[in-house]
Design an enzyme around this catalytic site. Structure first.
Site, PDB file in Angstrom:
ATOM      1  CE  LYS A 119      -1.767   3.089   1.777  1.00  0.00           C
ATOM      2  NZ  LYS A 119      -1.496   4.461   1.251  1.00  0.00           N
ATOM      3  NE  ARG A 128       1.311  12.676   0.842  1.00  0.00           N
ATOM      4  CZ  ARG A 128       1.927  13.208   1.888  1.00  0.00           C
ATOM      5  NH1 ARG A 128       2.368  14.448   1.813  1.00  0.00           N
ATOM      6  NH2 ARG A 128       2.094  12.536   2.992  1.00  0.00           N
ATOM      7  CB  SER A 168       4.264  10.776  10.015  1.00  0.00           C
ATOM      8  OG  SER A 168       2.956  10.256   9.963  1.00  0.00           O
ATOM      9  CB  CYS A 195      13.324   9.371   7.389  1.00  0.00           C
ATOM     10  SG  CYS A 195      14.356   8.058   6.757  1.00  0.00           S
TER      11      CYS A 195
HETATM   12  P1  NAD Z   1       2.452   9.394   6.422  1.00  0.00           P
HETATM   13  O1  NAD Z   1       2.547   8.857   7.799  1.00  0.00           O
HETATM   14  O2  NAD Z   1       1.529  10.514   6.160  1.00  0.00           O
HETATM   15  O3  NAD Z   1       2.001   8.225   5.414  1.00  0.00           O
HETATM   16  C1  NAD Z   1       2.635   6.967   5.389  1.00  0.00           C
HETATM   17  C2  NAD Z   1       1.624   5.922   4.936  1.00  0.00           C
HETATM   18  O4  NAD Z   1       0.557   5.859   5.877  1.00  0.00           O
HETATM   19  C3  NAD Z   1       1.010   6.220   3.582  1.00  0.00           C
HETATM   20  O5  NAD Z   1       0.903   5.034   2.842  1.00  0.00           O
HETATM   21  C4  NAD Z   1      -0.358   6.790   3.935  1.00  0.00           C
HETATM   22  O6  NAD Z   1      -1.342   6.521   2.958  1.00  0.00           O
HETATM   23  C5  NAD Z   1      -0.693   6.087   5.240  1.00  0.00           C
HETATM   24  N1  NAD Z   1      -1.528   6.915   6.120  1.00  0.00           N
HETATM   25  C6  NAD Z   1      -1.502   8.266   6.235  1.00  0.00           C
HETATM   26  N2  NAD Z   1      -2.405   8.684   7.139  1.00  0.00           N
HETATM   27  C7  NAD Z   1      -3.012   7.575   7.617  1.00  0.00           C
HETATM   28  C8  NAD Z   1      -4.051   7.364   8.595  1.00  0.00           C
HETATM   29  N3  NAD Z   1      -4.634   8.371   9.251  1.00  0.00           N
HETATM   30  N4  NAD Z   1      -4.437   6.091   8.831  1.00  0.00           N
HETATM   31  C9  NAD Z   1      -3.863   5.055   8.184  1.00  0.00           C
HETATM   32  N5  NAD Z   1      -2.890   5.216   7.248  1.00  0.00           N
HETATM   33  C10 NAD Z   1      -2.455   6.453   6.966  1.00  0.00           C
HETATM   34  O7  NAD Z   1       3.940   9.748   5.965  1.00  0.00           O
HETATM   35  P2  NAD Z   1       4.414  10.517   4.659  1.00  0.00           P
HETATM   36  O8  NAD Z   1       4.070  11.965   4.782  1.00  0.00           O
HETATM   37  O9  NAD Z   1       3.974   9.790   3.445  1.00  0.00           O
HETATM   38  O10 NAD Z   1       6.003  10.344   4.768  1.00  0.00           O
HETATM   39  C11 NAD Z   1       6.837  11.192   5.499  1.00  0.00           C
HETATM   40  C12 NAD Z   1       7.131  10.638   6.873  1.00  0.00           C
HETATM   41  O11 NAD Z   1       7.746   9.344   6.753  1.00  0.00           O
HETATM   42  C13 NAD Z   1       8.128  11.482   7.655  1.00  0.00           C
HETATM   43  O12 NAD Z   1       7.713  11.565   8.987  1.00  0.00           O
HETATM   44  C14 NAD Z   1       9.435  10.704   7.538  1.00  0.00           C
HETATM   45  O13 NAD Z   1      10.358  10.939   8.573  1.00  0.00           O
HETATM   46  C15 NAD Z   1       8.918   9.310   7.567  1.00  0.00           C
HETATM   47  N6  NAD Z   1       9.896   8.375   7.010  1.00  0.00           N
HETATM   48  C16 NAD Z   1      10.543   7.564   7.899  1.00  0.00           C
HETATM   49  C17 NAD Z   1      11.500   6.685   7.429  1.00  0.00           C
HETATM   50  C18 NAD Z   1      12.196   5.753   8.378  1.00  0.00           C
HETATM   51  O14 NAD Z   1      12.779   4.765   7.932  1.00  0.00           O
HETATM   52  N7  NAD Z   1      12.193   6.021   9.671  1.00  0.00           N
HETATM   53  C19 NAD Z   1      11.792   6.630   6.057  1.00  0.00           C
HETATM   54  C20 NAD Z   1      11.107   7.492   5.200  1.00  0.00           C
HETATM   55  C21 NAD Z   1      10.153   8.357   5.693  1.00  0.00           C
END
Ligand code: NAD
Length: 498
Positions: free
Chosen positions: A173, A177, A226, A281
């Site tokens: 999944k 975006r 996140s 990240c």
């Molecule tokens: P996000 O948390 O908004 O989304 C991640 C995934 O979760 C997506 O597939 C999205 O569709 C889903 N999602 C979003 N809101 C949801 C909800 N309310 N309920 C269920 N699923 C939901 O993150 P993003 O904006 O796509 O990515 C950026 C974030 O990812 C930053 O915080 C970054 O630090 C983090 N990140 C972490 C790593 C790591 O390895 N620690 C790597 C890359 C990115």
């Protein structure tokens, strides 16, 4: 306009047409595509397809599974330019950076080709009279990956490579975006000979995620995104009895010791702070100079470099970084610049006035640099995820170390110094999962594991490296007795080797 559906059972799948979202093209702010948002029923279709295909795939010997991955890698190489172009158009990062995104994913698939070795169990000959003891690693069945927008190729491949090589069927999944690359990867997997149903893509939002979290037949979930969503996925997934690991947000510090090579430090901060518009990240978002002289020297060097950053559309090969992913995200980052000013930080470089000629509707932000940031300010505490670097001045090494350790997040951290004692002490004592010594973005290579500490990670076992194979398999131990005819009476005590 492009119409993105899902990929289930080796072909595209339309599913519920009533719910959909829009994929933007950040460099000019146009709508690039319409993306289907899966219903619970669509997720069910993916699980059924995966479940039907998985036993035969698990029964395929690991070398043959690895060969499919090899063929896939050849196809990724052949389509590298096309994938990078889609990625840059949907994410906003430059084409060169998009190629890095793909390559870092490819490296984990390369590592996964070692599955025949990585899946080997242990064996003890003659553990007792005629008794041999051995362990084996078996796939979990149907597993899922839920991934963020900022690495549309790398993170899906970090999950899919080890999962598939281990004999699981995988449901991805991806971020709604930037769904173009994950869908294209699914086609390439299929073209490489992966059986239908082993790699599926479900596009969607919370409804699709919740359906994955609640589906009985999905045995494990690897999440990246996140921290608030990571916590949610971890708690609901584990409550449902699944194996879950979640990697969340970050606030990565770079400590600058007084003896550091300041040219090296400045270049490191510019690249790691502003590359990919700070949407990594492992981006460095806090510079921590030790001592007033170090701080003053650092600011003197950083300010002109930040002012000279070249921002451009993703297709401009000379740009240092491109636009942010969406207008909403740009607004969020801008709001943090305002918080910083309200809270009394000094905005040494203000990138808010930046306009990209010919791309006025794109989501651009010039580099911003804050000095004299304090630990209680929101711009220090929160992950901003944009081209905004904060400088927190400290007086001594111990304060810099404590600052890193006290922060809620613990993904990556770096120290720049010529002093081996300081570097060694820092690596040992810092409460962060990935440490760089004179390296600003310490993303481990594919054969090590990747994962943060504290609020940057939930659950056990890291991503990629040997941990990924442990995460996507379960261990079985077998105690066997041959010849079988050893005569023994019934025993009512706990069996021991005495
Ligand atoms: P996000 O948390 O908004 O989304 C991640 C995934 O979760 C997506 O597939 C999205 O569709 C889903 N999602 C979003 N809101 C949801 C909800 N309310 N309920 C269920 N699923 C939901 O993150 P993003 O904006 O796509 O990515 C950026 C974030 O990812 C930053 O915080 C970054 O630090 C983090 N990140 C972490 C790593 C790591 O390895 N620690 C790597 C890359 C990115």
């Amino acid at each position: 306009m492009i119409n993105y559906g899902h990929f289930i059972g080796g072909k595209s799948f339309t599913g519920d047409e009533n719910r959909y979202g829009h994929v933007l093209q950040p460099m000019d702010g146009t709508v690039r595509a319409r993306v289907a948002l899966a219903s619970t029923k669509d997720v069910q279709a993916a699980v059924e397809s995966a479940k039907a295909a998985q036993p035969a795939w698990a029964a395929t010997n690991p070398q043959r599974r690895a060969r499919v991955l090899m063929k896939f890698l050849q196809l990724v190489e052949r389509h590298n330019d096309e994938l990078a172009e889609i990625l840059a158009r949907e994410h906003g990062k430059t084409i060169a950076d998009a190629k890095g995104d793909i390559l870092r994913g490819v490296e984990v698939v390369e590592f996964s080709i070692g599955a025949p070795h990585l899946l080997k169990g242990e064996f003890t000959d003659n553990a007792g009279p005629g008794i041999d003891l051995y362990s084996m690693r078996q796939p979990l069945g149907v597993v899922a990956g839920i991934t963020p927008f900022n690495f549309p190729a790398m993170i899906p491949l970090w999950k899919a490579g080890p999962a598939i090589a281990s004999g699981n069927a995988f449901i991805l999944k991806p971020s709604e975006r930037a769904p173009g690359v994950p869908l294209r990867l699914a086609e390439l997997f299929f073209e490489a000979g992966l059986p239908a149903g082993i790699f599926n893509v479900i596009n969607g939002d919370k409804e699709a995620v919740d359906a994955i979290l609640d589906h009985h037949d999905i045995k494990a979930i690897g999440f990246v995104g996140s921290t608030p969503i990571a916590k949610y996925i971890y708690s609901r997934g584990t409550l449902n009895g699944k194996r879950v690991h979640c990697f969340g947000g970050a606030k990565n510090h770079l400590v600058v010791m007084p003896d550091a090579d300041m040219d090296q430090v400045t270049n490191a901060l510019i690249g790691a702070g502003y590359g990919s518009a700070g949407e990594r990240c492992m981006a460095v978002s806090v510079a921590v100079p030790v001592g007033e002289d170090t701080a003053n020297e650092l600011m003197k060097r950083l300010v002109p470099k930040v002012e000279q950053l070249k921002i451009g559309p993703s297709t401009d090969s000379t740009a240092d970084y491109g636009p942010l992913v969406t207008r909403d995200h740009l607004e969020k980052v801008l709001s943090y610049v305002s918080f910083g000013l309200e809270e009394g930080a000094e905005l040494a470089v203000d990138g808010r006035g930046f306009k990209m000629q010919g791309y006025e509707k794109g989501f651009y932000l010039g580099g911003c640099l804050f000095d004299r940031v304090k630990p209680d300010m929101r711009i220090y505490k929160d992950e901003i995820f944009g081209p905004v670097l904060s400088v927190v001045r400290t007086t001594k090494y111990e304060d810099a170390l404590a600052l890193c350790n006290d922060h809620e997040y613990g993904n990556g951290v770096s120290i720049f110094t010529r002093d081996g004692d300081a570097a060694r002490d820092f690596a040992s004592k810092v409460q962060v999962g990935m440490v760089g010594i004179n390296v600003p973005i310490p993303v481990p290579l594919a054969y090590y594991t990747f994962g943060g500490w504290k609020a940057s990670s939930f659950g056990d076992l890291n991503q990629h490296g040997p941990d990924a194979f442990r995460f996507y398999t379960k261990t079985k131990t077998v105690t066997s007795r041959w010849p079988s005819g050893v005569k023994e009476g019934a025993s009512f005590v706990m069996p021991t080797m005495s």
